[in-house]
Design an enzyme around this catalytic site. Structure first.
Site, PDB file in Angstrom:
ATOM      1  N   ARG A   1       0.837  -1.210   0.000  1.00 44.03           N
ATOM      2  CA  ARG A   1       0.000   0.000   0.000  1.00 44.03           C
ATOM      3  C   ARG A   1       0.867   1.254   0.000  1.00 44.03           C
ATOM      4  O   ARG A   1       0.467   2.305   0.481  1.00 44.03           O
ATOM      5  CB  ARG A   1      -0.956   0.001   1.183  1.00 44.03           C
ATOM      6  CG  ARG A   1      -0.210   0.088   2.460  1.00 44.03           C
ATOM      7  CD  ARG A   1      -0.988   0.260   3.665  1.00 44.03           C
ATOM      8  NE  ARG A   1      -0.079  -0.263   4.672  1.00 44.03           N
ATOM      9  CZ  ARG A   1      -0.237  -0.144   5.948  1.00 44.03           C
ATOM     10  NH1 ARG A   1      -1.310   0.433   6.396  1.00 44.03           N
ATOM     11  NH2 ARG A   1       0.635  -0.632   6.775  1.00 44.03           N
TER      12      ARG A   1
ATOM     13  N   ARG B   1      14.961  -2.149   3.733  1.00 49.51           N
ATOM     14  CA  ARG B   1      14.784  -2.731   5.068  1.00 49.51           C
ATOM     15  C   ARG B   1      15.630  -3.997   5.200  1.00 49.51           C
ATOM     16  O   ARG B   1      16.113  -4.520   4.191  1.00 49.51           O
ATOM     17  CB  ARG B   1      13.300  -3.148   5.237  1.00 49.51           C
ATOM     18  CG  ARG B   1      12.332  -2.030   4.974  1.00 49.51           C
ATOM     19  CD  ARG B   1      11.216  -2.468   4.026  1.00 49.51           C
ATOM     20  NE  ARG B   1      10.464  -1.291   3.540  1.00 49.51           N
ATOM     21  CZ  ARG B   1       9.462  -0.758   4.200  1.00 49.51           C
ATOM     22  NH1 ARG B   1       9.032  -1.303   5.303  1.00 49.51           N
ATOM     23  NH2 ARG B   1       8.866   0.321   3.742  1.00 49.51           N
TER      24      ARG B   1
ATOM     25  N   ASP C   1      10.738  -6.539   8.208  1.00 48.54           N
ATOM     26  CA  ASP C   1      10.373  -5.649   7.098  1.00 48.54           C
ATOM     27  C   ASP C   1      10.101  -4.228   7.593  1.00 48.54           C
ATOM     28  O   ASP C   1       9.927  -3.322   6.791  1.00 48.54           O
ATOM     29  CB  ASP C   1       9.151  -6.181   6.346  1.00 48.54           C
ATOM     30  CG  ASP C   1       7.982  -6.454   7.260  1.00 48.54           C
ATOM     31  OD1 ASP C   1       8.147  -7.231   8.222  1.00 48.54           O
ATOM     32  OD2 ASP C   1       6.895  -5.874   7.039  1.00 48.54           O
TER      33      ASP C   1
HETATM   34  P1  AMP Z   1       2.956  -3.463   7.937  1.00 47.61           P
HETATM   35  O1  AMP Z   1       2.885  -4.457   9.050  1.00 47.61           O
HETATM   36  O2  AMP Z   1       1.944  -2.364   8.066  1.00 47.61           O
HETATM   37  O3  AMP Z   1       4.312  -2.926   7.743  1.00 47.61           O
HETATM   38  O4  AMP Z   1       2.562  -4.246   6.612  1.00 47.61           O
HETATM   39  C1  AMP Z   1       3.043  -5.511   6.316  1.00 47.61           C
HETATM   40  C2  AMP Z   1       2.761  -5.874   4.879  1.00 47.61           C
HETATM   41  O5  AMP Z   1       1.363  -5.820   4.608  1.00 47.61           O
HETATM   42  C3  AMP Z   1       3.413  -4.963   3.863  1.00 47.61           C
HETATM   43  O6  AMP Z   1       3.798  -5.759   2.776  1.00 47.61           O
HETATM   44  C4  AMP Z   1       2.299  -4.020   3.484  1.00 47.61           C
HETATM   45  O7  AMP Z   1       2.495  -3.450   2.220  1.00 47.61           O
HETATM   46  C5  AMP Z   1       1.092  -4.952   3.512  1.00 47.61           C
HETATM   47  N1  AMP Z   1      -0.156  -4.208   3.735  1.00 47.61           N
HETATM   48  C6  AMP Z   1      -0.561  -3.641   4.893  1.00 47.61           C
HETATM   49  N2  AMP Z   1      -1.752  -3.036   4.738  1.00 47.61           N
HETATM   50  C7  AMP Z   1      -2.123  -3.204   3.455  1.00 47.61           C
HETATM   51  C8  AMP Z   1      -3.253  -2.809   2.672  1.00 47.61           C
HETATM   52  N3  AMP Z   1      -4.257  -2.102   3.174  1.00 47.61           N
HETATM   53  N4  AMP Z   1      -3.271  -3.189   1.369  1.00 47.61           N
HETATM   54  C9  AMP Z   1      -2.255  -3.898   0.843  1.00 47.61           C
HETATM   55  N5  AMP Z   1      -1.192  -4.300   1.513  1.00 47.61           N
HETATM   56  C10 AMP Z   1      -1.107  -3.967   2.806  1.00 47.61           C
HETATM   57 MG    MG Z   2       5.769  -2.224   7.043  1.00 46.29          MG
END
Ligand code: AMP
Ligand code: MG
Length: 500
Positions: free
Chosen positions: A90, A180, A249
């Site tokens: 996203r 990262r 990540d």
């Molecule tokens: P985060 O824990 O927020 O860093 O996200 C972990 C993974 O989930 C990353 O690959 C993000 O891009 C993906 N991600 C989180 N929220 C969304 C969303 N609303 N749509 C698509 N991918 C998401």
């Molecule tokens: Mg993230």
């Protein structure tokens, strides 16, 4: 016109590293905030641009000249479990750039629609997490903690589907790098050593040019990353910051705080505090942050170990030695920072300095036991940092932070004895302490109030007011006492959410 001095070096790495993606258009962009100071600092020119033009650009409806939007590939350990393919689901890197001083920065929109890596996600962000990241990351910057910065926040005029319908938002954030630990893991997991090396060279070129001259630049690179991460986490600990989701990540190789999800600042001190609703086992609790930093760096070591020496065994030994330096480096930063927070800055006899760690730990234990507010305890200690308090009432404000004051009274006596070995006079010491013990932090209940007003009433004034106070966290501001105070019992925020 808008001019961003793009260099697009990441784009030049080739398509193993990303998937080219344009941000999705949104219905009705509205500018919430644009960080003019940061833009100016970076050499981003926005001359004569109207507010709605800025909104169009930072909502992703219109790309600035020279942008090469792409979604970065990365993998990562999420809560200890490896996922070989995460990537920007996203977020979209619209390009990397160079400021006036030749420093590199990445410019990223977050919440701007689906990408190749979105999996089941919608690629969108709700307004709440956008405001939260804006407030928290800018507050961290002003607190002097390495962090990604917020350049712009916009509303999209569209709704996103979460547990309920919520207004959508997009944040533009700036990082020294969005590479990262997980980016290295992505290629290492595929056995693609050539790309691991290419990525390491890119990181050296852009973020750590000083290691180029080393006998083996990759060894120095890894050592520097480890040192920076240890220093960063020590800073988090010193201001009561809990990242909440330290997956590999979400750990930047540039030593910056990145990915403000369910993060939070503590009010009353608790060593084991967890806010994130998804962190059920407390893996990312306050006190676990330093060891998790090492855990993540160990995953980085595994990914780059072939670069550290020709011989496998030798490479592993080098990696181990560098990883072993993490804990002492962390402790050094932590101790130096905590000593300064207590006004202990003079070089004293070893026998006296040796007791400082115990003095600090005993304070933290008393704070935990008596539910004292972390930020206010250090702030009030700055105010009563006198060898002989002229009246005992001067200590009252501090004492009142504790459920009962017997233990803290005893501690104050020991502390004042220790202060007698310091070279500075009371006034100078107090000034130093006030310069590092903040008055204002982004307290959860205040952040929550700003989000509620914006999401529920379309009222952004609470967000703006809070943001403005946090611009000067170390200076007492007239009439802003409510931002200083801990939450009332009914205001306490017990849990935070990723909002994804
Ligand atoms: P985060 O824990 O927020 O860093 O996200 C972990 C993974 O989930 C990353 O690959 C993000 O891009 C993906 N991600 C989180 N929220 C969304 C969303 N609303 N749509 C698509 N991918 C998401
Ligand atoms: Mg993230």
């Amino acid at each position: 016109m808008l001019h961003i001095p793009f260099t697009n070096r990441y784009d030049a790495l080739g398509d193993a590293f990303y998937v080219k993606t344009l941000p999705a258009s949104v219905a009705k962009p509205g500018l919430i905030k644009f960080n003019h100071d940061l833009a100016e600092q970076l050499g981003i020119v926005t001359d004569k641009l109207e507010t709605d033009e800025l909104a169009e650009i930072f909502a992703g409806n219109q790309m600035p000249d020279g942008a090469e939007p792409l979604a970065m590939a990365y993998a990562g350990h999420q809560f200890g479990h490896f996922n070989p393919q995460l990537g920007d689901g996203r977020a979209i890197l619209i390009g990397d750039m160079q400021d006036k001083d030749g420093q590199g920065f990445d410019v990223q929109l977050k919440g701007s629609g689906q990408t190749y890596y979105s999996r089941n996600g919608d690629g969108r962000a709700a307004l709440g997490p956008v405001l939260r990241e804006y407030l928290l990351s800018e507050a961290m910057a002003k607190l002097g903690v390495p962090t990604t910065r917020a350049l712009a926040a916009v509303t999209t005029g569209e709704e996103v589907v979460r547990e309920r319908m919520l207004p959508g938002g997009i944040i533009t954030r700036i990082a020294r790098s969005f590479v990262r630990v997980g980016t290295f893991q992505f290629f290492a997991a595929r056995g693609d050593l050539e790309s691991v090396k290419k990525l390491a060279d890119y990181v050296i070129e852009r973020n750590y040019p000083q290691v180029r001259e080393a006998e083996n630049p990759y060894v120095d690179l890894f050592q520097t990353i480890v040192d920076n991460q240890a220093a960063l986490i020590a800073r988090w600990m010193q201001i009561g910051f809990i990242h909440g989701v330290m997956n590999t990540d979400n750990m930047s190789i540039a030593g910056e705080t990145i990915d403000y999800g369910p993060c939070a600042f503590m009010d009353d001190y608790d060593h084991n505090r967890v806010y994130s609703s998804i962190d059920r086992d407390g893996r990312y609790a306050y006190s676990n942050q330093p060891p998790i930093g090492l855990w993540n760096l160990t995953r980085l070591a595994e990914s780059i170990v072939p670069l550290l020496a020709q011989d496998d065994d030798a490479a592993v030994e080098i990696a181990k030695a560098i990883l072993n330096s993490y804990q002492p480096t962390y402790e050094q930063h932590w101790l130096a920072g905590m000593r300064s927070k207590l006004g202990l800055t003079t070089q004293v006899e070893q026998a006296i300095a040796d007791d400082d760690k115990a003095l600090i730990e005993s304070l933290l234990n008393i704070m935990a036991h008596h539910h004292a507010d972390f930020t206010l305890t250090f702030l009030h200690l700055s105010q009563v940092s006198q060898l002989t308090p002229s009246t005992s009432e001067q200590d009252t404000v501090l004492r009142e932070l504790f459920d009962n004051s017997t233990q803290i009274d005893e501690w104050l006596e020991t502390w004042r004895q220790r202060l007698s070995h310091e070279a500075l006079n009371d006034e100078a010491r107090q000034a130093n302490m006030k310069a590092i013990n903040p008055v204002y932090i982004p307290r959860n209940h205040q952040v929550e109030a700003a989000i509620r007003a914006a999401e529920d009433q379309n009222d952004f004034s609470v967000f703006h007011d809070l943001h403005d106070v946090l611009q000067n966290p170390y200076v007492e501001q007239q009439g802003q006492d409510r931002y200083k105070l801990p939450p009332k019992p009914e205001e306490i925020v017990h849990q935070t959410f990723c909002g994804t």
